[in-house]
Motif scaffolding. Structure first.
Motif, PDB file in Angstrom:
ATOM      1  N   LEU A 104       0.819  -1.212   0.000  1.00 51.34           N
ATOM      2  CA  LEU A 104       0.000   0.000   0.000  1.00 51.34           C
ATOM      3  C   LEU A 104       0.853   1.262   0.000  1.00 51.34           C
ATOM      4  N   ALA A 105       1.987   1.233   0.675  1.00 45.96           N
ATOM      5  CA  ALA A 105       2.819   2.429   0.818  1.00 45.96           C
ATOM      6  C   ALA A 105       3.433   2.832  -0.517  1.00 45.96           C
ATOM      7  N   PRO A 106       3.666   4.127  -0.738  1.00 55.71           N
ATOM      8  CA  PRO A 106       4.396   4.572  -1.935  1.00 55.71           C
ATOM      9  C   PRO A 106       5.738   3.858  -2.028  1.00 55.71           C
ATOM     10  N   GLU A 107       6.156   3.529  -3.249  1.00 57.53           N
ATOM     11  CA  GLU A 107       7.313   2.654  -3.422  1.00 57.53           C
ATOM     12  C   GLU A 107       8.611   3.267  -2.908  1.00 57.53           C
ATOM     13  N   ASP A 108       8.685   4.599  -2.803  1.00 58.66           N
ATOM     14  CA  ASP A 108       9.940   5.200  -2.350  1.00 58.66           C
ATOM     15  C   ASP A 108      10.095   5.193  -0.826  1.00 58.66           C
ATOM     16  N   ILE A 109       9.072   4.770  -0.087  1.00 54.07           N
ATOM     17  CA  ILE A 109       9.181   4.631   1.367  1.00 54.07           C
ATOM     18  C   ILE A 109       8.818   3.217   1.821  1.00 54.07           C
ATOM     19  N   ALA A 110       8.203   2.424   0.970  1.00 52.81           N
ATOM     20  CA  ALA A 110       7.765   1.074   1.354  1.00 52.81           C
ATOM     21  C   ALA A 110       8.888   0.217   1.938  1.00 52.81           C
ATOM     22  N   PRO A 111      10.102   0.206   1.354  1.00 51.96           N
ATOM     23  CA  PRO A 111      11.161  -0.646   1.941  1.00 51.96           C
ATOM     24  C   PRO A 111      11.484  -0.300   3.392  1.00 51.96           C
ATOM     25  N   ARG A 112      11.370   0.958   3.772  1.00 55.49           N
ATOM     26  CA  ARG A 112      11.620   1.329   5.176  1.00 55.49           C
ATOM     27  C   ARG A 112      10.555   0.707   6.087  1.00 55.49           C
ATOM     28  N   ILE A 113       9.322   0.647   5.607  1.00 50.39           N
ATOM     29  CA  ILE A 113       8.236   0.044   6.387  1.00 50.39           C
ATOM     30  C   ILE A 113       8.427  -1.469   6.465  1.00 50.39           C
ATOM     31  N   TRP A 114       8.836  -2.088   5.365  1.00 52.78           N
ATOM     32  CA  TRP A 114       9.105  -3.529   5.396  1.00 52.78           C
ATOM     33  C   TRP A 114      10.227  -3.843   6.379  1.00 52.78           C
ATOM     34  N   ASP A 115      11.287  -3.027   6.342  1.00 57.74           N
ATOM     35  CA  ASP A 115      12.424  -3.230   7.231  1.00 57.74           C
ATOM     36  C   ASP A 115      11.992  -3.133   8.689  1.00 57.74           C
ATOM     37  N   ALA A 116      11.219  -2.101   9.014  1.00 59.13           N
ATOM     38  CA  ALA A 116      10.778  -1.903  10.395  1.00 59.13           C
ATOM     39  C   ALA A 116       9.875  -3.051  10.854  1.00 59.13           C
ATOM     40  N   THR A 117       8.982  -3.493   9.973  1.00 58.88           N
ATOM     41  CA  THR A 117       8.070  -4.583  10.336  1.00 58.88           C
ATOM     42  C   THR A 117       8.825  -5.894  10.489  1.00 58.88           C
ATOM     43  N   ALA A 118       9.769  -6.149   9.590  1.00 56.79           N
ATOM     44  CA  ALA A 118      10.563  -7.379   9.682  1.00 56.79           C
ATOM     45  C   ALA A 118      11.358  -7.413  10.982  1.00 56.79           C
ATOM     46  N   ALA A 119      11.984  -6.278  11.334  1.00 49.44           N
ATOM     47  CA  ALA A 119      12.767  -6.226  12.566  1.00 49.44           C
ATOM     48  C   ALA A 119      11.870  -6.433  13.787  1.00 49.44           C
ATOM     49  N   MET A 120      10.696  -5.803  13.774  1.00 48.15           N
ATOM     50  CA  MET A 120       9.802  -5.954  14.906  1.00 48.15           C
ATOM     51  C   MET A 120       9.268  -7.383  15.012  1.00 48.15           C
ATOM     52  N   ALA A 121       8.986  -8.005  13.890  1.00 49.83           N
ATOM     53  CA  ALA A 121       8.516  -9.394  13.912  1.00 49.83           C
ATOM     54  C   ALA A 121       9.570 -10.305  14.530  1.00 49.83           C
ATOM     55  N   ASP A 122      10.846 -10.094  14.180  1.00 46.39           N
ATOM     56  CA  ASP A 122      11.920 -10.882  14.785  1.00 46.39           C
ATOM     57  C   ASP A 122      11.988 -10.663  16.296  1.00 46.39           C
ATOM     58  N   ARG A 123      11.853  -9.403  16.714  1.00 46.62           N
ATOM     59  CA  ARG A 123      11.904  -9.106  18.147  1.00 46.62           C
ATOM     60  C   ARG A 123      10.716  -9.724  18.874  1.00 46.62           C
ATOM     61  N   MET A 124       9.540  -9.648  18.265  1.00 45.91           N
ATOM     62  CA  MET A 124       8.366 -10.274  18.879  1.00 45.91           C
ATOM     63  C   MET A 124       8.550 -11.784  18.991  1.00 45.91           C
ATOM     64  N   ALA A 125       9.181 -12.389  17.979  1.00 48.14           N
ATOM     65  CA  ALA A 125       9.435 -13.828  18.028  1.00 48.14           C
ATOM     66  C   ALA A 125      10.337 -14.178  19.210  1.00 48.14           C
ATOM     67  N   TYR A 126      11.347 -13.334  19.437  1.00 46.13           N
ATOM     68  CA  TYR A 126      12.222 -13.548  20.598  1.00 46.13           C
ATOM     69  C   TYR A 126      11.406 -13.520  21.893  1.00 46.13           C
ATOM     70  N   TRP A 127      10.534 -12.513  22.032  1.00 47.28           N
ATOM     71  CA  TRP A 127       9.758 -12.404  23.264  1.00 47.28           C
ATOM     72  C   TRP A 127       8.762 -13.552  23.412  1.00 47.28           C
ATOM     73  N   ALA A 128       8.201 -14.011  22.296  1.00 46.52           N
ATOM     74  CA  ALA A 128       7.307 -15.172  22.371  1.00 46.52           C
ATOM     75  C   ALA A 128       8.084 -16.410  22.820  1.00 46.52           C
ATOM     76  N   ASP A 129       9.294 -16.600  22.278  1.00 49.24           N
ATOM     77  CA  ASP A 129      10.129 -17.735  22.691  1.00 49.24           C
ATOM     78  C   ASP A 129      10.415 -17.692  24.186  1.00 49.24           C
ATOM     79  N   ASN A 130      10.500 -16.482  24.737  1.00 48.95           N
ATOM     80  CA  ASN A 130      10.856 -16.323  26.151  1.00 48.95           C
ATOM     81  C   ASN A 130       9.659 -15.972  27.028  1.00 48.95           C
ATOM     82  N   ASN A 131       8.461 -16.189  26.500  1.00 42.65           N
ATOM     83  CA  ASN A 131       7.206 -15.961  27.222  1.00 42.65           C
ATOM     84  C   ASN A 131       7.152 -14.565  27.852  1.00 42.65           C
ATOM     85  N   TRP A 132       7.696 -13.577  27.141  1.00 42.90           N
ATOM     86  CA  TRP A 132       7.632 -12.179  27.566  1.00 42.90           C
ATOM     87  C   TRP A 132       8.080 -11.997  29.027  1.00 42.90           C
TER      88      TRP A 132
END
Length: 276
Positions: A104-132
């Motif tokens: 949905l995001a304009p193509e000149d900013i979309a990669p920054r949003i993908w990067d931020a979401t990917a990083a956050m998903a990895d961090r959330m996975a860490y917290w799920a592994d460790n039961n927060w």
């Protein structure tokens, strides 16, 4: 219905707090912020899902992260389908359609949003592994940065991309952390019911309220420094509601009522009219 209109519809269904300020943004910025919000909401709904076990959450989140990291030149909407196949019936629409929110995001900013979401998903996975598991204030700082402080940084990048607005990045982190700390306070009973406690060991609600207020001081400074324009208009509403919610909780209420929210929004509108 086009993708932008459909995204705004899903946004309205998932967030009373953020729908109003996002729907008022100029079109290109609205597309970028809507994309970012719905991508973040998609992974947040997986992290908080009451019927998924922690290993399943972590696997789903890491799968999303890897798909987003592969999207340097864009990706097809159905690139996420395989990862969701085992949980298709459990996942909410906002999560299943993350591929659509990503494009949905304009193509000149979309990669920054993908990067931020990917990083956050990895961090959330860490917290799920460790039961927060939160033992110390440092643990709490790491968690609130993972899921909210980093969002403050992303917003600062979106403002700079759109019209060159520059912000203090430490204050941007405080903006995200402050809002997240208020959410932790508001949802504490529900979190305990699912076996999760975001309070550091030995902390009371008063300690968490003090933590929230410290970060909201940074959030206030962040917002006060914004020039008149879309970024300020966006940030004022969730910050106002965070302060209002924190005050309500401090006074023994469970949350802001709908009438409380409307009264706060009317106060903001009147204040802007006076300033204007």
């Amino acid at each position: 219905m086009g993708l932008r209109e459909d995204a705004l519809k899903i946004l309205e269904e998932t967030s009373r707090t953020f729908y109003i300020p996002i729907s008022c943004l100029p079109v290109r910025l609205q597309e970028a912020v809507t994309s970012a919000y719905l991508c973040m909401r998609a992974i947040d709904q997986i992290e908080d899902h009451p019927m998924l076990d922690n290993p399943s959450k972590a696997k789903l989140l890491r799968t999303i992260s890897m798909r987003l990291q592969a999207g340097v030149d864009g990706f097809a909407i159905n690139d996420f389908s395989d990862g969701f196949s085992l949980h298709q019936e459990l996942l909410p629409e906002v999560s299943i359609r993350i591929g659509e929110w990503g494009i949905l995001a304009p193509e000149d900013i979309a990669p920054r949003i993908w990067d931020a979401t990917a990083a956050m998903a990895d961090r959330m996975a860490y917290w799920a592994d460790n039961n927060w598991t939160i033992h110390t204030e440092s643990d709490l700082d790491r968690y609130t940065f993972s899921v909210a402080g980093a969002v403050g940084l992303l917003l600062s990048d979106l403002w700079a991309w759109y019209d060159g607005t520059q912000t203090n990045r430490l204050q941007a982190v405080g903006f995200g952390r402050g809002l997240q700390a208020v959410n932790i306070l508001r949802n504490h009973s529900d979190d305990l019911a699912r076996g999760v406690d975001f309070y550091p060991e030995g902390w009371s609600k008063e300690n968490m309220q003090a933590y929230a207020r410290r970060n909201l001081v940074l959030a206030d400074a962040y917002t006060d420094a914004l020039p008149e324009g879309p970024a300020l208009n966006f940030c004022q509403i969730p910050l106002l509601l965070a302060h209002g919610t924190l005050d309500a909780l401090s006074n023994g209420k469970e949350k802001l009522s709908r009438s409380d929210v409307l009264a706060l929004l009317q106060q903001l509108s009147k204040a802007k009219q006076v300033i204007g």
